[in-house]
Design a protein around this motif. Structure first.
Motif, mmCIF file in Angstrom:
data_model
loop_
_atom_site.group_PDB
_atom_site.id
_atom_site.type_symbol
_atom_site.label_atom_id
_atom_site.label_comp_id
_atom_site.label_asym_id
_atom_site.label_seq_id
_atom_site.Cartn_x
_atom_site.Cartn_y
_atom_site.Cartn_z
ATOM 1 N N ASN A 251 35.978 -21.301 -4.262
ATOM 2 C CA ASN A 251 37.535 -21.447 -4.513
ATOM 3 C C ASN A 251 38.126 -19.862 -4.535
ATOM 4 O O ASN A 251 38.802 -19.380 -4.548
ATOM 5 C CB ASN A 251 37.685 -21.101 -6.277
ATOM 6 N N GLY A 252 37.395 -19.046 -3.312
ATOM 7 C CA GLY A 252 38.185 -17.721 -3.168
ATOM 8 C C GLY A 252 38.523 -17.517 -2.054
ATOM 9 O O GLY A 252 38.301 -18.749 -1.036
ATOM 10 N N PRO A 253 38.569 -16.672 -1.506
ATOM 11 C CA PRO A 253 38.802 -15.891 -0.249
ATOM 12 C C PRO A 253 38.267 -16.566 0.599
ATOM 13 O O PRO A 253 37.009 -15.808 0.863
ATOM 14 C CB PRO A 253 38.999 -14.802 0.083
ATOM 15 N N LEU A 254 38.261 -17.837 1.985
ATOM 16 C CA LEU A 254 37.753 -18.577 2.614
ATOM 17 C C LEU A 254 37.040 -17.107 3.346
ATOM 18 O O LEU A 254 36.052 -17.231 3.756
ATOM 19 C CB LEU A 254 38.584 -19.066 3.538
ATOM 20 N N GLU A 255 37.493 -16.287 3.960
ATOM 21 C CA GLU A 255 37.170 -15.457 4.977
ATOM 22 C C GLU A 255 36.058 -14.190 4.132
ATOM 23 O O GLU A 255 34.897 -14.356 5.333
ATOM 24 C CB GLU A 255 38.399 -14.235 5.556
ATOM 25 N N ASP A 256 36.341 -13.896 2.855
ATOM 26 C CA ASP A 256 35.717 -13.188 1.905
ATOM 27 C C ASP A 256 33.408 -14.312 1.997
ATOM 28 O O ASP A 256 32.651 -13.563 2.548
ATOM 29 C CB ASP A 256 35.616 -13.039 0.795
ATOM 30 N N ALA A 257 33.767 -15.859 1.877
ATOM 31 C CA ALA A 257 32.622 -16.858 1.920
ATOM 32 C C ALA A 257 32.120 -16.622 3.177
ATOM 33 O O ALA A 257 31.153 -16.679 3.146
ATOM 34 C CB ALA A 257 33.566 -17.712 0.947
ATOM 35 N N ILE A 258 33.044 -16.959 4.145
ATOM 36 C CA ILE A 258 32.304 -16.844 5.384
ATOM 37 C C ILE A 258 32.311 -15.300 6.518
ATOM 38 O O ILE A 258 31.257 -15.455 6.572
ATOM 39 C CB ILE A 258 33.422 -16.912 6.499
ATOM 40 N N GLN A 259 32.290 -14.235 5.421
ATOM 41 C CA GLN A 259 31.774 -13.098 6.117
ATOM 42 C C GLN A 259 30.187 -13.048 5.513
ATOM 43 O O GLN A 259 29.552 -12.674 5.592
ATOM 44 C CB GLN A 259 32.648 -11.612 5.131
ATOM 45 N N LEU A 260 30.260 -13.456 3.473
ATOM 46 C CA LEU A 260 28.907 -13.520 3.398
ATOM 47 C C LEU A 260 28.316 -13.709 3.539
ATOM 48 O O LEU A 260 27.241 -14.042 4.256
ATOM 49 C CB LEU A 260 29.464 -13.468 2.037
ATOM 50 N N ALA A 261 28.524 -15.409 4.387
ATOM 51 C CA ALA A 261 27.454 -16.650 5.902
ATOM 52 C C ALA A 261 26.469 -15.578 6.266
ATOM 53 O O ALA A 261 25.781 -15.716 6.696
ATOM 54 C CB ALA A 261 28.175 -17.358 5.323
ATOM 55 N N GLU A 262 27.494 -15.185 7.285
ATOM 56 C CA GLU A 262 27.482 -14.538 8.207
ATOM 57 C C GLU A 262 26.544 -13.318 8.275
ATOM 58 O O GLU A 262 25.986 -13.304 8.759
ATOM 59 C CB GLU A 262 28.532 -13.581 8.784
ATOM 60 N N GLU A 263 26.783 -12.623 7.258
ATOM 61 C CA GLU A 263 26.053 -11.765 6.620
ATOM 62 C C GLU A 263 24.192 -11.557 6.366
ATOM 63 O O GLU A 263 23.403 -11.571 6.606
ATOM 64 C CB GLU A 263 26.664 -10.672 5.875
ATOM 65 N N THR A 264 24.731 -12.790 5.472
ATOM 66 C CA THR A 264 23.043 -13.705 5.263
ATOM 67 C C THR A 264 22.699 -13.777 6.352
ATOM 68 O O THR A 264 20.873 -14.322 6.248
ATOM 69 C CB THR A 264 24.276 -14.695 4.377
ATOM 70 N N TRP A 265 23.080 -14.511 6.933
ATOM 71 C CA TRP A 265 22.197 -14.901 7.720
ATOM 72 C C TRP A 265 21.321 -13.590 8.866
ATOM 73 O O TRP A 265 20.697 -13.692 9.509
ATOM 74 C CB TRP A 265 23.643 -16.103 9.523
ATOM 75 N N GLN A 266 22.414 -12.525 9.364
ATOM 76 C CA GLN A 266 22.004 -11.943 10.063
ATOM 77 C C GLN A 266 21.003 -10.986 9.579
ATOM 78 O O GLN A 266 19.982 -10.450 9.886
ATOM 79 C CB GLN A 266 23.164 -10.653 10.145
ATOM 80 N N MET A 267 21.079 -10.561 8.745
ATOM 81 C CA MET A 267 20.010 -9.968 7.634
ATOM 82 C C MET A 267 19.013 -10.494 6.369
ATOM 83 O O MET A 267 17.799 -9.914 6.563
ATOM 84 C CB MET A 267 21.473 -9.464 6.364
ATOM 85 N N VAL A 268 19.508 -11.540 6.788
ATOM 86 C CA VAL A 268 18.269 -12.529 5.789
ATOM 87 C C VAL A 268 17.536 -13.381 6.279
ATOM 88 O O VAL A 268 16.671 -13.498 7.635
ATOM 89 C CB VAL A 268 18.826 -12.761 4.196
ATOM 90 N N ASN A 269 18.374 -14.720 6.753
ATOM 91 C CA ASN A 269 18.020 -15.902 7.681
ATOM 92 C C ASN A 269 17.278 -15.203 9.068
ATOM 93 O O ASN A 269 16.334 -16.170 9.685
ATOM 94 C CB ASN A 269 19.011 -16.892 8.013
ATOM 95 N N LEU A 270 18.251 -14.850 10.395
ATOM 96 C CA LEU A 270 17.609 -14.705 11.315
ATOM 97 C C LEU A 270 16.175 -13.816 11.421
ATOM 98 O O LEU A 270 15.066 -13.233 11.990
ATOM 99 C CB LEU A 270 18.694 -13.484 12.617
ATOM 100 N N VAL A 271 16.342 -12.719 10.601
ATOM 101 C CA VAL A 271 15.391 -11.855 9.709
ATOM 102 C C VAL A 271 13.607 -12.142 9.934
ATOM 103 O O VAL A 271 12.820 -11.848 10.079
ATOM 104 C CB VAL A 271 15.922 -10.668 9.256
ATOM 105 N N ASN A 272 14.127 -13.352 8.880
ATOM 106 C CA ASN A 272 13.006 -14.352 8.183
ATOM 107 C C ASN A 272 13.033 -15.253 9.607
ATOM 108 O O ASN A 272 11.361 -14.479 10.000
ATOM 109 C CB ASN A 272 13.480 -14.928 7.020
ATOM 110 N N LEU A 273 13.042 -15.718 9.839
ATOM 111 C CA LEU A 273 13.259 -16.241 11.321
ATOM 112 C C LEU A 273 12.357 -15.464 12.325
ATOM 113 O O LEU A 273 11.141 -16.470 12.915
ATOM 114 C CB LEU A 273 14.235 -17.170 12.089
ATOM 115 N N ARG A 274 12.376 -14.732 12.601
ATOM 116 C CA ARG A 274 12.233 -13.698 13.724
ATOM 117 C C ARG A 274 10.562 -13.295 13.654
ATOM 118 O O ARG A 274 10.098 -13.494 14.217
ATOM 119 C CB ARG A 274 13.238 -12.893 14.320
ATOM 120 N N GLU A 275 10.639 -12.667 11.897
ATOM 121 C CA GLU A 275 9.274 -11.884 11.864
ATOM 122 C C GLU A 275 8.970 -12.630 11.194
ATOM 123 O O GLU A 275 7.276 -12.402 11.253
ATOM 124 C CB GLU A 275 9.884 -11.215 10.676
ATOM 125 N N TYR A 276 8.899 -13.568 10.255
ATOM 126 C CA TYR A 276 7.857 -14.722 9.889
ATOM 127 C C TYR A 276 7.758 -16.191 9.845
ATOM 128 O O TYR A 276 6.862 -16.891 9.842
ATOM 129 C CB TYR A 276 8.305 -14.482 8.261
#
Length: 304
Positions: A251-276
């Motif tokens: 229910n907030g700005p869509l662009e903010d939510a998308i940015q958060l998701a992209e950051e989560t992918w880059q900083m969390v999920n992608l790192v976790n995938l590559r390293e562990y």
């Protein structure tokens, strides 16, 4: 890959028995995870051969247990046949796990098949916050691996009723006071990103408890696309659900939510995938490789 026999889709499909599993489009739609793509062709060309092979390995274990009981002149409660399913977030692990449960139960009705995820062994959010681990949620240190190892020991001991914590995707947290139960299944399917991961020094390797393990594989850019597509669908589904973890973002700005998701992918999920996660791929008994549209194009079966 060394130590694996590689099959393309047609080669693998030819290994299936002539009798097709009776499953409907509606049943398939009910078990499909949000954003995943699967149809009856996948069932007949990929999963029919897979469950036939799984049953073969299951029978081998049962025969070995019977031979051991006969040799020892001592009866004991046989441990269930344990299947571990691993891979990145958004790659389709949950769909595969639920489909295997349905197909094994339908094809071999004498088997009691239980499905669970390792999400329940992640520390509650409050504890993660207390130890400054919220940014590392999903990484190995965010899981109570000792609790998971103890749980698996109880499973192998043949204990009649084993309790485990439950995780809610809606709350994005452990559900207080709610537990799952494992009650003497013939087959136990355990799905999670950490099922094949190597533990910290001195801990038991979780995959050592498994009789068979499956890794769902795909290229990083495809997984990222599927992750972002699923995130957008999650926002739409939870726009009118105040109790859902994603309600405020929806229910907030869509662009903010998308940015958060992209950051989560880059900083969390992608790192976790590559390293562990990805480094554990070649510990799996079988690898299902996906391409565009979640299409399984290659299957790699580890040599016995």
């Amino acid at each position: 890959m060394r130590n694996y026999t590689s099959f393309n889709r047609n080669e693998w499909a030819k290994l299936a028995p002539l009798d097709k599993v009776n499953i409907t489009k509606e049943e398939l739609a009910d078990i499909k995870s949000l954003g995943d793509v699967i149809d009856l062709t996948d069932v007949h060309e990929i999963y029919t051969s897979l469950i036939s092979y799984l049953h073969l390995v299951y029978q081998q274990k049962k025969n070995a247990q019977k031979a051991q009981i006969k040799f020892l002149h001592k009866s004991f409660s046989p441990a269930p046949f344990i299947i571990g399913i691993s891979g990145s977030v958004a790659v389709g692990k949950s769909t595969t796990a639920r489909l295997l449960q349905l197909l094994l139960s339908r094809t071999y009705p004498e088997l009691k098949v239980h499905l669970m995820t390792t999400d329940g062994f992640i520390y509650p959010n409050e504890e993660l916050k207390r130890h400054n681990l919220m940014p590392r949620k999903g990484f190995p240190e965010s899981y109570d691996m000792a609790l998971l190892s103890n749980f698996l020991r109880d499973v192998l001991s043949g204990k009649s009723d084993i309790v485990y914590p439950l995780y809610s995707q809606e709350l994005s947290d452990i559900v207080p006071g709610k537990y799952g139960h494992v009650k003497n299944p013939d087959v136990l399917i355990i799905e999670g990103i950490n099922t094949l991961q190597l533990p910290e020094s001195g801990q038991v390797v979780t995959s050592d408890f498994f009789d068979f393990s499956i890794y769902i594989d795909a290229e990083e850019d495809l997984i990222e696309k599927w992750y972002m597509q699923r995130f957008r669908k999650v926002l739409k589904l939870n726009k009118n659900k105040p109790d859902n973890f994603y309600y405020k973002m929806a229910n907030g700005p869509l662009e903010d939510a998308i940015q958060l998701a992209e950051e989560t992918w880059q900083m969390v999920n992608l790192v976790n995938l590559r390293e562990y996660i990805a480094p554990t791929k070649e510990r799996a008994s079988l690898i299902l490789h996906k391409t565009d549209g979640h299409l399984i194009d290659r299957i790699y079966l580890r040599h016995i």
